[in-house]
Design a protein around this motif. Structure first.
Motif, mmCIF file in Angstrom:
data_model
loop_
_atom_site.group_PDB
_atom_site.id
_atom_site.type_symbol
_atom_site.label_atom_id
_atom_site.label_comp_id
_atom_site.label_asym_id
_atom_site.label_seq_id
_atom_site.Cartn_x
_atom_site.Cartn_y
_atom_site.Cartn_z
ATOM 1 N N THR A 256 102.492 61.787 117.287
ATOM 2 C CA THR A 256 103.655 61.064 116.759
ATOM 3 C C THR A 256 104.667 61.999 116.105
ATOM 4 O O THR A 256 105.787 61.581 115.820
ATOM 5 C CB THR A 256 103.225 59.999 115.736
ATOM 6 O OG1 THR A 256 102.547 60.643 114.649
ATOM 7 C CG2 THR A 256 102.296 58.982 116.372
ATOM 8 N N LEU A 257 104.257 63.253 115.841
ATOM 9 C CA LEU A 257 105.156 64.196 115.178
ATOM 10 C C LEU A 257 105.602 65.325 116.098
ATOM 11 O O LEU A 257 106.174 66.316 115.647
ATOM 12 C CB LEU A 257 104.486 64.763 113.927
ATOM 13 C CG LEU A 257 104.366 63.744 112.783
ATOM 14 C CD1 LEU A 257 103.337 64.182 111.767
ATOM 15 C CD2 LEU A 257 105.713 63.527 112.117
ATOM 16 N N VAL A 258 105.346 65.178 117.386
ATOM 17 C CA VAL A 258 105.923 66.115 118.366
ATOM 18 C C VAL A 258 107.423 65.855 118.423
ATOM 19 O O VAL A 258 107.852 64.702 118.429
ATOM 20 C CB VAL A 258 105.265 65.869 119.748
ATOM 21 C CG1 VAL A 258 105.977 66.692 120.825
ATOM 22 C CG2 VAL A 258 103.780 66.208 119.707
ATOM 23 N N PRO A 259 108.291 66.867 118.394
ATOM 24 C CA PRO A 259 108.007 68.289 118.585
ATOM 25 C C PRO A 259 107.880 69.100 117.298
ATOM 26 O O PRO A 259 107.894 70.325 117.364
ATOM 27 C CB PRO A 259 109.223 68.743 119.382
ATOM 28 C CG PRO A 259 110.339 67.934 118.801
ATOM 29 C CD PRO A 259 109.750 66.599 118.468
ATOM 30 N N LEU A 260 107.773 68.441 116.144
ATOM 31 C CA LEU A 260 107.717 69.199 114.897
ATOM 32 C C LEU A 260 106.394 69.941 114.757
ATOM 33 O O LEU A 260 106.358 71.059 114.240
ATOM 34 C CB LEU A 260 107.930 68.266 113.707
ATOM 35 C CG LEU A 260 109.310 67.589 113.636
ATOM 36 C CD1 LEU A 260 109.369 66.653 112.447
ATOM 37 C CD2 LEU A 260 110.406 68.633 113.545
ATOM 38 N N VAL A 261 105.297 69.294 115.167
ATOM 39 C CA VAL A 261 104.027 70.011 115.165
ATOM 40 C C VAL A 261 103.982 70.941 116.367
ATOM 41 O O VAL A 261 104.675 70.732 117.365
ATOM 42 C CB VAL A 261 102.830 69.036 115.200
ATOM 43 C CG1 VAL A 261 102.789 68.168 113.964
ATOM 44 C CG2 VAL A 261 102.846 68.195 116.457
ATOM 45 N N SER A 262 103.180 71.984 116.253
ATOM 46 C CA SER A 262 103.030 72.948 117.342
ATOM 47 C C SER A 262 101.630 73.535 117.268
ATOM 48 O O SER A 262 100.847 73.192 116.365
ATOM 49 C CB SER A 262 104.080 74.054 117.222
ATOM 50 O OG SER A 262 103.850 74.830 116.052
ATOM 51 N N ALA B 131 109.976 75.128 114.292
ATOM 52 C CA ALA B 131 109.856 76.575 114.084
ATOM 53 C C ALA B 131 110.300 77.356 115.319
ATOM 54 O O ALA B 131 109.957 77.010 116.453
ATOM 55 C CB ALA B 131 108.410 76.922 113.746
ATOM 56 N N GLY B 132 111.090 78.404 115.078
ATOM 57 C CA GLY B 132 111.479 79.322 116.138
ATOM 58 C C GLY B 132 112.569 78.843 117.066
ATOM 59 O O GLY B 132 112.933 79.547 118.014
ATOM 60 N N PHE B 133 113.150 77.688 116.807
ATOM 61 C CA PHE B 133 114.175 77.151 117.704
ATOM 62 C C PHE B 133 115.508 77.875 117.486
ATOM 63 O O PHE B 133 115.823 78.315 116.379
ATOM 64 C CB PHE B 133 114.360 75.653 117.450
ATOM 65 C CG PHE B 133 115.216 74.948 118.463
ATOM 66 C CD1 PHE B 133 114.710 74.567 119.684
ATOM 67 C CD2 PHE B 133 116.550 74.674 118.185
ATOM 68 C CE1 PHE B 133 115.489 73.918 120.628
ATOM 69 C CE2 PHE B 133 117.358 74.019 119.103
ATOM 70 C CZ PHE B 133 116.817 73.645 120.331
ATOM 71 N N VAL B 134 116.287 77.983 118.551
ATOM 72 C CA VAL B 134 117.624 78.577 118.469
ATOM 73 C C VAL B 134 118.659 77.491 118.705
ATOM 74 O O VAL B 134 118.673 76.854 119.772
ATOM 75 C CB VAL B 134 117.800 79.708 119.500
ATOM 76 C CG1 VAL B 134 119.231 80.249 119.440
ATOM 77 C CG2 VAL B 134 116.798 80.821 119.241
ATOM 78 N N LYS C 168 109.959 74.012 123.607
ATOM 79 C CA LYS C 168 108.988 73.367 124.476
ATOM 80 C C LYS C 168 107.726 74.208 124.502
ATOM 81 O O LYS C 168 107.763 75.417 124.637
ATOM 82 C CB LYS C 168 109.560 73.214 125.893
ATOM 83 C CG LYS C 168 110.704 72.223 125.985
ATOM 84 C CD LYS C 168 111.155 72.064 127.433
ATOM 85 C CE LYS C 168 112.293 71.039 127.535
ATOM 86 N NZ LYS C 168 112.759 70.876 128.940
ATOM 87 N N GLU C 169 106.597 73.501 124.345
ATOM 88 C CA GLU C 169 105.320 74.197 124.355
ATOM 89 C C GLU C 169 105.006 74.698 125.774
ATOM 90 O O GLU C 169 105.205 73.973 126.750
ATOM 91 C CB GLU C 169 104.194 73.267 123.890
ATOM 92 C CG GLU C 169 104.276 72.893 122.417
ATOM 93 C CD GLU C 169 103.795 74.010 121.510
ATOM 94 O OE1 GLU C 169 103.199 74.976 122.024
ATOM 95 O OE2 GLU C 169 104.029 73.926 120.298
#
Length: 418
Positions: free
Chosen positions: A15-21, A397-400, A415-416
């Motif tokens: 439910t917390l995708v994409p915040l979780v990784s 995290a790590g997004f541009v 995207k994972e």
């Protein structure tokens, strides 16, 4: 208080995708530059509950959380991190660790809870009523995007959601019905025996199950195959969990049991406090039941409206809680704030002519010239290129964020790799 504490920390919540990784499980999602799990652990520490079992879904998530706890709470808490299979749910997680539970009473807390309500209040209500379960209910938090003129206070445009439908007895001490998720929109179905026993029920939609429970252990977790709380509530007047010790007619002691029931009824009615409907039902009309009926009590502790309480169980809740903890509930974070109600990690690099308001910026974030950020959460190692505009966004995290782009009410994340 003599309670054994279990914290259900979840895993890589869908439910917390994409915040979780793969690097950031749910329990380590940031709330005002701190993992959300830290709020529960510090609440336990403040209430002198220094020993806990933290249950994590999945081995990889358990390793990440265990490493963080070891480095953050060393010499402060005695925490055992235990991994269970993913997607087992509350009942499955408790069953998986049942062999580790040795205390008479168990305090179960969700690892996504951000609250200032002392667990001892729930424990005291539980012991006072000799309940099988006592659930903490709190006011439904308001939710929604920030207003352009907000300074951290609750906005008029925000609305309280509907998380649960709750049925209470007239004393507001006992739980008669609870619905969550898809069940909220279905017809309310309550056991006839409960309605007959209690006389009337108050239906509430302004209360939320905070997922802090006190349980009487017995064999509750070993035998349970359903969602814990709704099952216990439905079966409280036909309990299979507790035996009151009365002899049945089959054992040839029917007359003795009847006499004992009448004596017990008279003792209950003589007490200063009014007996609960469970006790009256167990004895039958005027103590006429040949044996004590098996019942168990499901109680509630309703938190004061002035106390903050919310769960980080959705992307919207992630934004709401971060905004609250930099605004009205800033006393919970332990941080100081800028005049614009921001929390900005010292390692963040800010460009010129950049405006930031009501936002959280985590470590090693780079923000280019001329960017505008409002009501947003920027996770670790994010890069905002020049003139990027964010409003009510969550950036993983790590997004541009590309130069000149504008985003409103979005969750942005890498995207994972499969």
């Amino acid at each position: 208080m003599d309670f054994q504490v279990v914290v259900l920390a979840g895993g890589f919540s869908k439910t917390l995708v994409p915040l979780v990784s793969k690097e950031v499980p749910k329990a380590l999602l940031p709330v005002a530059n701190r993992p959300v799990l830290s709020y529960v652990l510090e609440l336990l520490e403040q209430n002198d509950l220094k020993n806990a079992i933290v249950v994590v879904e999945g081995e990889s998530a358990a390793l990440l959380i265990s490493s963080w706890i070891s480095s953050t709470f060393v010499d402060r808490l005695d925490v055992e991190v235990t991994a269970v299979p993913e997607d087992v749910g509350t009942a499955g997680a408790l069953r998986a660790i049942d062999h580790r539970l040795t205390a008479k009473d168990i305090l179960v807390v969700s690892g996504d809870l951000v609250s200032e309500i002392p667990p001892g209040a729930v424990a005291a209500a539980h012991r006072r009523h000799d309940a099988v379960v006592t659930a903490m209910l709190c006011s439904v938090p308001v939710s929604g995007p920030s207003d352009s003129g907000s300074s951290g206070a609750k906005d008029k445009a925000k609305k309280a959601g509907r998380y649960n439908i709750v049925g209470l007895d007239p004393t507001k001490q006992f739980l008669l019905h609870i619905a969550a998720g898809a069940e909220v929109d279905k017809d309310i179905r309550v056991q006839k025996s409960i309605l007959r026993a209690v006389g009337q029920m108050e239906i509430r939609a302004d209360l939320m199950d905070a997922h802090m429970y006190a349980f009487k252990r017995k064999k509750t977790f070993q035998s349970l195959r359903r969602e814990v709380l709704p099952y216990l509530v439905r079966t409280q007047l036909r309990s299979e969990l507790l035996l009151n010790g009365a002899q049945s007619e089959e054992n040839g002691n029917g007359k003795d049991a009847l006499q004992n029931s009448k004596i017990l009824l008279s003792q209950l009615l003589a007490n200063a406090s009014t007996p609960s409907f469970h006790e009256i039902y167990a004895l039958g009309p005027a103590g006429s039941a040949p044996t004590l009926r098996k019942t168990h009590k499901c109680c509630v502790y309703i938190a004061n409206k002035s106390k903050y309480c919310a769960r980080l169980n959705s992307i919207q809740a992630f934004s709401d809680i971060n905004r609250d903890v930099t605004g009205d509930a800033n006393h919970l974070s332990g941080y100081t704030f800028s005049a614009q109600n921001n929390i900005i990690h010292p390692s963040a690099v800010l460009g010129s002519k950049t405006t930031i308001a009501n936002s959280v910026v985590l470590n090693h974030v780079t923000i280019g010239d001329g960017c505008s950020i409002q009501g947003s959460i920027i996770c670790s190692n994010v890069q905002l290129q020049e003139r990027a505009v964010l409003k009510d966004c969550q950036v993983g995290a790590g997004f541009v964020v590309t130069a000149g782009s504008e985003h409103k009410g979005e969750s942005l994340a890498k995207k994972e790799k499969q």
